[in-house]
Design a protein around this motif. Structure first.
Motif, short mmCIF file in Angstrom:
data_model
loop_
_atom_site.label_atom_id
_atom_site.label_comp_id
_atom_site.label_asym_id
_atom_site.label_seq_id
_atom_site.Cartn_x
_atom_site.Cartn_y
_atom_site.Cartn_z
N GLU A 22 44.92 -11.40 19.18
CA GLU A 22 43.93 -12.12 19.98
C GLU A 22 42.54 -11.63 19.62
OE1 GLU A 22 44.55 -11.84 24.15
OE2 GLU A 22 42.97 -13.28 24.64
N GLY A 23 41.64 -12.58 19.40
CA GLY A 23 40.29 -12.24 19.02
C GLY A 23 39.28 -12.52 20.10
N SER A 24 38.15 -11.89 19.96
CA SER A 24 37.04 -12.16 20.85
C SER A 24 35.77 -12.22 20.01
CB SER A 24 36.93 -11.08 21.92
OG SER A 24 36.71 -9.81 21.32
N GLY A 25 34.77 -12.89 20.53
CA GLY A 25 33.53 -13.02 19.77
C GLY A 25 33.36 -14.41 19.21
N SER A 26 32.13 -14.75 18.95
CA SER A 26 31.81 -16.12 18.54
C SER A 26 32.12 -16.39 17.07
CB SER A 26 30.34 -16.41 18.82
OG SER A 26 29.54 -15.49 18.11
N THR A 27 32.42 -15.34 16.30
CA THR A 27 32.62 -15.53 14.86
C THR A 27 34.08 -15.61 14.46
OG1 THR A 27 32.54 -13.14 14.47
CG2 THR A 27 30.46 -14.35 14.33
N PHE A 28 34.98 -15.69 15.44
CA PHE A 28 36.42 -15.66 15.12
C PHE A 28 36.80 -16.74 14.13
CE2 PHE A 28 40.76 -14.47 15.91
CZ PHE A 28 41.48 -15.63 15.70
N ASP A 29 36.31 -17.98 14.36
CA ASP A 29 36.75 -19.07 13.50
C ASP A 29 36.08 -19.04 12.13
OD1 ASP A 29 34.81 -21.74 15.12
OD2 ASP A 29 34.27 -19.76 14.35
N GLY A 30 35.20 -18.10 11.90
CA GLY A 30 34.59 -17.95 10.59
C GLY A 30 35.10 -16.73 9.84
N THR A 31 36.16 -16.12 10.37
CA THR A 31 36.64 -14.85 9.85
C THR A 31 38.06 -14.94 9.31
OG1 THR A 31 35.26 -13.69 11.48
CG2 THR A 31 37.02 -12.42 10.45
N ASP A 32 38.24 -14.45 8.10
CA ASP A 32 39.60 -14.27 7.59
C ASP A 32 40.25 -13.14 8.38
OD1 ASP A 32 38.81 -14.65 4.01
OD2 ASP A 32 38.68 -16.06 5.69
#
Length: 128
Positions: A22-32
């Motif tokens: 599970e991720g948090s932060g606004s850049t999750f969908d831009g991160t491998d």
């Protein structure tokens, strides 16, 4: 981006388990995102990697054909479906933000670069 792995447990050889990251932060969908594992007494190693869009997947030989990585950016989650588990898959599994291109070239170097920034892993035990 901060990542937290979960979903580990005890499973018999040949069984399946689905790990979640599970991720948090606004850049999750831009991160491998990469999955890694560390077996008892062994070095941490790369398992698989998924690109930010989910369209590119990489698997290490230990995972190829048995593990499937996927992601849902709307829920900020990455998954690792593990089938046909073997005792040698026993390890603490971690997820981490990575560059899949670098992961493909040298995942050991990626592991070294992540030193000190690992989140909490999840223990997978494959045993009868």
């Amino acid at each position: 981006v901060q990542l937290q792995a979960s979903g580990g447990g005890l499973v018999q050889p040949g069984g399946s388990l689905r790990l979640s990251c599970e991720g948090s932060g606004s850049t999750f969908d831009g991160t491998d995102i990469g999955w890694f594992r560390q077996a008892p007494g062994k070095e941490r190693e790369g398992v698989s990697c998924i690109s930010n869009t989910g369209q590119s997947l990489l698997y290490k030989p230990s995972a190829k054909g048995r593990f499937t990585m996927s992601r849902d950016n709307t829920k900020k989650r990455v998954f690792l479906q593990m089938d046909s588990l073997k005792p040698e898959d026993t390890a603490v599994y971690y997820c981490a933000p990575v560059d899949c291109a670098r992961f493909a070239m040298d995942s050991n170097r990626v592991v070294a670069a992540l030193a000190g920034s690992w989140g909490q892993g999840t223990l997978v035990t494959v045993s009868s």
